[in-house]
Design a protein around this motif. Structure first.
Motif, PDB file in Angstrom:
ATOM      1  N   TYR A 147       0.837  -1.212   0.000  1.00  0.00           N
ATOM      2  CA  TYR A 147       0.000   0.000   0.000  1.00  0.00           C
ATOM      3  C   TYR A 147       0.864   1.251   0.000  1.00  0.00           C
ATOM      4  N   ASN A 148       1.918   1.242   0.818  1.00  0.00           N
ATOM      5  CA  ASN A 148       2.818   2.400   0.843  1.00  0.00           C
ATOM      6  C   ASN A 148       3.374   2.695  -0.549  1.00  0.00           C
ATOM      7  N   ARG A 149       3.853   1.640  -1.207  1.00  0.00           N
ATOM      8  CA  ARG A 149       4.478   1.825  -2.534  1.00  0.00           C
ATOM      9  C   ARG A 149       3.470   2.306  -3.562  1.00  0.00           C
ATOM     10  N   LEU A 150       2.286   1.678  -3.546  1.00  0.00           N
ATOM     11  CA  LEU A 150       1.279   1.998  -4.560  1.00  0.00           C
ATOM     12  C   LEU A 150       0.793   3.443  -4.421  1.00  0.00           C
ATOM     13  N   ILE A 151       0.545   3.873  -3.189  1.00  0.00           N
ATOM     14  CA  ILE A 151       0.094   5.253  -2.974  1.00  0.00           C
ATOM     15  C   ILE A 151       1.227   6.234  -3.297  1.00  0.00           C
ATOM     16  N   LYS A 152       2.436   5.895  -2.865  1.00  0.00           N
ATOM     17  CA  LYS A 152       3.585   6.773  -3.101  1.00  0.00           C
ATOM     18  C   LYS A 152       3.809   6.985  -4.607  1.00  0.00           C
ATOM     19  N   ASP A 153       3.757   5.887  -5.377  1.00  0.00           N
ATOM     20  CA  ASP A 153       3.901   5.989  -6.843  1.00  0.00           C
ATOM     21  C   ASP A 153       2.838   6.921  -7.426  1.00  0.00           C
ATOM     22  N   GLY A 154       1.600   6.737  -6.971  1.00  0.00           N
ATOM     23  CA  GLY A 154       0.497   7.533  -7.494  1.00  0.00           C
ATOM     24  C   GLY A 154       0.648   9.006  -7.152  1.00  0.00           C
ATOM     25  N   VAL A 155       1.099   9.289  -5.930  1.00  0.00           N
ATOM     26  CA  VAL A 155       1.290  10.686  -5.517  1.00  0.00           C
ATOM     27  C   VAL A 155       2.424  11.305  -6.340  1.00  0.00           C
ATOM     28  N   GLU A 156       3.527  10.565  -6.495  1.00  0.00           N
ATOM     29  CA  GLU A 156       4.673  11.086  -7.253  1.00  0.00           C
ATOM     30  C   GLU A 156       4.324  11.344  -8.714  1.00  0.00           C
ATOM     31  N   GLN A 157       3.465  10.484  -9.272  1.00  0.00           N
ATOM     32  CA  GLN A 157       3.089  10.669 -10.675  1.00  0.00           C
ATOM     33  C   GLN A 157       1.910  11.637 -10.831  1.00  0.00           C
ATOM     34  N   GLY A 158       1.497  12.214  -9.701  1.00  0.00           N
ATOM     35  CA  GLY A 158       0.472  13.259  -9.764  1.00  0.00           C
ATOM     36  C   GLY A 158      -0.941  12.762 -10.017  1.00  0.00           C
ATOM     37  N   VAL A 159      -1.190  11.452  -9.799  1.00  0.00           N
ATOM     38  CA  VAL A 159      -2.564  10.954 -10.008  1.00  0.00           C
ATOM     39  C   VAL A 159      -3.365  10.798  -8.709  1.00  0.00           C
ATOM     40  N   PHE A 160      -2.658  10.504  -7.584  1.00  0.00           N
ATOM     41  CA  PHE A 160      -3.365  10.366  -6.304  1.00  0.00           C
ATOM     42  C   PHE A 160      -3.136  11.598  -5.433  1.00  0.00           C
ATOM     43  N   ARG A 161      -4.143  11.941  -4.643  1.00  0.00           N
ATOM     44  CA  ARG A 161      -3.933  12.942  -3.607  1.00  0.00           C
ATOM     45  C   ARG A 161      -3.039  12.335  -2.523  1.00  0.00           C
ATOM     46  N   ASP A 162      -2.476  13.191  -1.677  1.00  0.00           N
ATOM     47  CA  ASP A 162      -1.521  12.711  -0.681  1.00  0.00           C
ATOM     48  C   ASP A 162      -2.265  12.162   0.542  1.00  0.00           C
ATOM     49  N   ILE A 163      -2.674  10.897   0.437  1.00  0.00           N
ATOM     50  CA  ILE A 163      -3.444  10.303   1.528  1.00  0.00           C
ATOM     51  C   ILE A 163      -2.558   9.382   2.364  1.00  0.00           C
ATOM     52  N   ASP A 164      -3.031   9.034   3.546  1.00  0.00           N
ATOM     53  CA  ASP A 164      -2.289   8.125   4.439  1.00  0.00           C
ATOM     54  C   ASP A 164      -2.542   6.679   3.999  1.00  0.00           C
ATOM     55  N   PRO A 165      -1.492   5.964   3.537  1.00  0.00           N
ATOM     56  CA  PRO A 165      -1.687   4.607   2.995  1.00  0.00           C
ATOM     57  C   PRO A 165      -2.225   3.626   4.038  1.00  0.00           C
ATOM     58  N   GLN A 166      -1.818   3.776   5.291  1.00  0.00           N
ATOM     59  CA  GLN A 166      -2.250   2.823   6.322  1.00  0.00           C
ATOM     60  C   GLN A 166      -3.736   2.983   6.624  1.00  0.00           C
ATOM     61  N   LEU A 167      -4.178   4.209   6.772  1.00  0.00           N
ATOM     62  CA  LEU A 167      -5.612   4.439   7.007  1.00  0.00           C
ATOM     63  C   LEU A 167      -6.409   3.984   5.780  1.00  0.00           C
ATOM     64  N   PHE A 168      -5.841   4.239   4.606  1.00  0.00           N
ATOM     65  CA  PHE A 168      -6.519   3.854   3.367  1.00  0.00           C
ATOM     66  C   PHE A 168      -6.671   2.335   3.262  1.00  0.00           C
ATOM     67  N   TYR A 169      -5.672   1.613   3.753  1.00  0.00           N
ATOM     68  CA  TYR A 169      -5.735   0.149   3.765  1.00  0.00           C
ATOM     69  C   TYR A 169      -7.000  -0.330   4.494  1.00  0.00           C
ATOM     70  N   PHE A 170      -7.304   0.307   5.635  1.00  0.00           N
ATOM     71  CA  PHE A 170      -8.497  -0.098   6.390  1.00  0.00           C
ATOM     72  C   PHE A 170      -9.785   0.267   5.651  1.00  0.00           C
ATOM     73  N   THR A 171      -9.764   1.404   4.975  1.00  0.00           N
ATOM     74  CA  THR A 171     -10.944   1.802   4.201  1.00  0.00           C
ATOM     75  C   THR A 171     -11.239   0.765   3.112  1.00  0.00           C
ATOM     76  N   VAL A 172     -10.209   0.402   2.361  1.00  0.00           N
ATOM     77  CA  VAL A 172     -10.397  -0.532   1.242  1.00  0.00           C
ATOM     78  C   VAL A 172     -10.790  -1.921   1.731  1.00  0.00           C
ATOM     79  N   THR A 173     -10.033  -2.461   2.693  1.00  0.00           N
ATOM     80  CA  THR A 173     -10.328  -3.833   3.101  1.00  0.00           C
ATOM     81  C   THR A 173     -11.665  -3.900   3.832  1.00  0.00           C
ATOM     82  N   GLY A 174     -11.986  -2.857   4.593  1.00  0.00           N
ATOM     83  CA  GLY A 174     -13.290  -2.841   5.277  1.00  0.00           C
ATOM     84  C   GLY A 174     -14.429  -2.835   4.275  1.00  0.00           C
ATOM     85  N   ALA A 175     -14.328  -1.951   3.296  1.00  0.00           N
ATOM     86  CA  ALA A 175     -15.382  -1.865   2.280  1.00  0.00           C
ATOM     87  C   ALA A 175     -15.454  -3.168   1.484  1.00  0.00           C
ATOM     88  N   ALA A 176     -14.308  -3.740   1.146  1.00  0.00           N
ATOM     89  CA  ALA A 176     -14.275  -4.970   0.345  1.00  0.00           C
ATOM     90  C   ALA A 176     -14.865  -6.141   1.120  1.00  0.00           C
TER      91      ALA A 176
END
Lengths: 217, 217
Positions: A147-176
């Motif tokens: 998750y850290n790598r995937l979010i970091k890549d997206g932020v660096e390439q200007g496609v993702f907003r700068d979100i917290d990957p760890q909190l995001f992990y819980f959002t995704v897995t909880g929803a899934a």
């Protein structure tokens, strides 16, 4: 049962080596099916024996005890997930396409193994601090790093907003996870007899859409 | 323990009526605290007695049995949620502000009652089809209808995209729940000793932000 047990007992046959692997996998398959259908991680050895057609003594032989079998099932499920996440990360693909595929795969995983999060929590709770740490090192930390790598890549390439990957992990897995762990609730409460692949795909479409709009720049 | 039980027994004192209500609530408070701290919905009567300082015979007196106590705890928690959702819907406020408040409130609820979804699932699983249907009618259907109204209002006012309210319900509650049901995993695996209110608020900020961007026109 005796016949099956004999067939699968590695000490009893020239075909032992091949069948041994099969019996081990059959026990894991049976445990997985019982957990999925019963919406529970509490399984009994007699249920397992009935379902697999194998003698429950084989549980002791292959896994030591029921806890060992549960750990082996967790290991089999989690390794499959980690392999697919690693493969996805290595692909030549934009970070947002990777994320779309990942969320869809996570929903598909919980469709196949709706018990997985409860199994993980149960094993962490019932393990020694040392064994719980090993579960973390083997399965959770690699996912967390992905998750850290995937979010970091997206932020660096200007496609993702700068979100917290760890909190995001819980959002995704909880929803899934939630849709499918609610299977029993759906069945009893909304008279929907079972979750089918069409519902899985509708849920995946909408959830991917909401989350991706939520994190894109 | 005898002393406390006597104090709370409605048959034994002029103060009975007041104390009776207190003892009942104390038992529910103790059950809630045990489930929250132990990350489990499996509680024993002896633990409950120790924690509440009340004789476990009072469980039989007030609730019939442990299942009755669990149903009463579910009822207390769910009524609080339904009341706050109804109050929110009645407010003179835009649909998107209502939704922001609702998601934040859902995260706060699972912070307070991290066991709630597991308690609900357990009681649905262990109940007769008739009782499971009553749980659905009393708690799940009103929530489901609240989601329908809130999304419909937002779509009609041109602020929300036309999403499926039922699928969205699972996305929100799954995301809200997951962070706190993972408390034990966090503690054992990431050496974070406990979830505090700061973490709750950070999680709420990011999750509200992602989901709202995901559903706004």
């Amino acid at each position: 049962m005796t016949k099956n047990a004999t067939r699968a007992d590695p000490a009893n046959s020239d075909l032992a080596q091949n069948d041994a692997g099969n019996a081990r996998e059959q026990l894991l398959d049976a445990a997985s099916a019982i957990m999925r259908e019963g919406d529970t991680v509490d399984i009994s050895l007699s249920e397992l024996s009935l379902r697999s057609g194998l003698n429950s003594a084989l549980v002791k032989y292959y896994f030591g005890n029921k806890q060992g079998l549960m750990l082996a099932l967790l290991d089999r499920n989690m390794r499959r997930i980690l392999t697919s996440v690693e493969t996805l990360l290595a692909k030549d693909m934009s970070p947002d396409d990777k994320m779309r595929r990942h969320i869809r795969a996570a929903i598909s995983t919980y469709f196949d193994y709706p018990y997985l999060n409860r199994l993980l929590m149960r094993l962490v709770r019932d393990s020694s601090p040392e064994d719980a740490g090993k579960i973390a090192d083997d399965y959770l930390r690699p996912l967390s790093e992905a998750y850290n790598r995937l979010i970091k890549d997206g932020v660096e390439q200007g496609v993702f907003r700068d979100i917290d990957p760890q909190l995001f992990y819980f959002t995704v897995t909880g929803a899934a996870d939630r849709f499918f762990s609610a299977r029993l609730v759906l069945r009893h409460c909304f008279s929907q007899d079972n979750l089918n692949e069409g519902m899985r795909d509708s849920y995946a479409d909408q959830t991917v859409d909401i989350i991706m709009r939520g994190i894109m720049v």
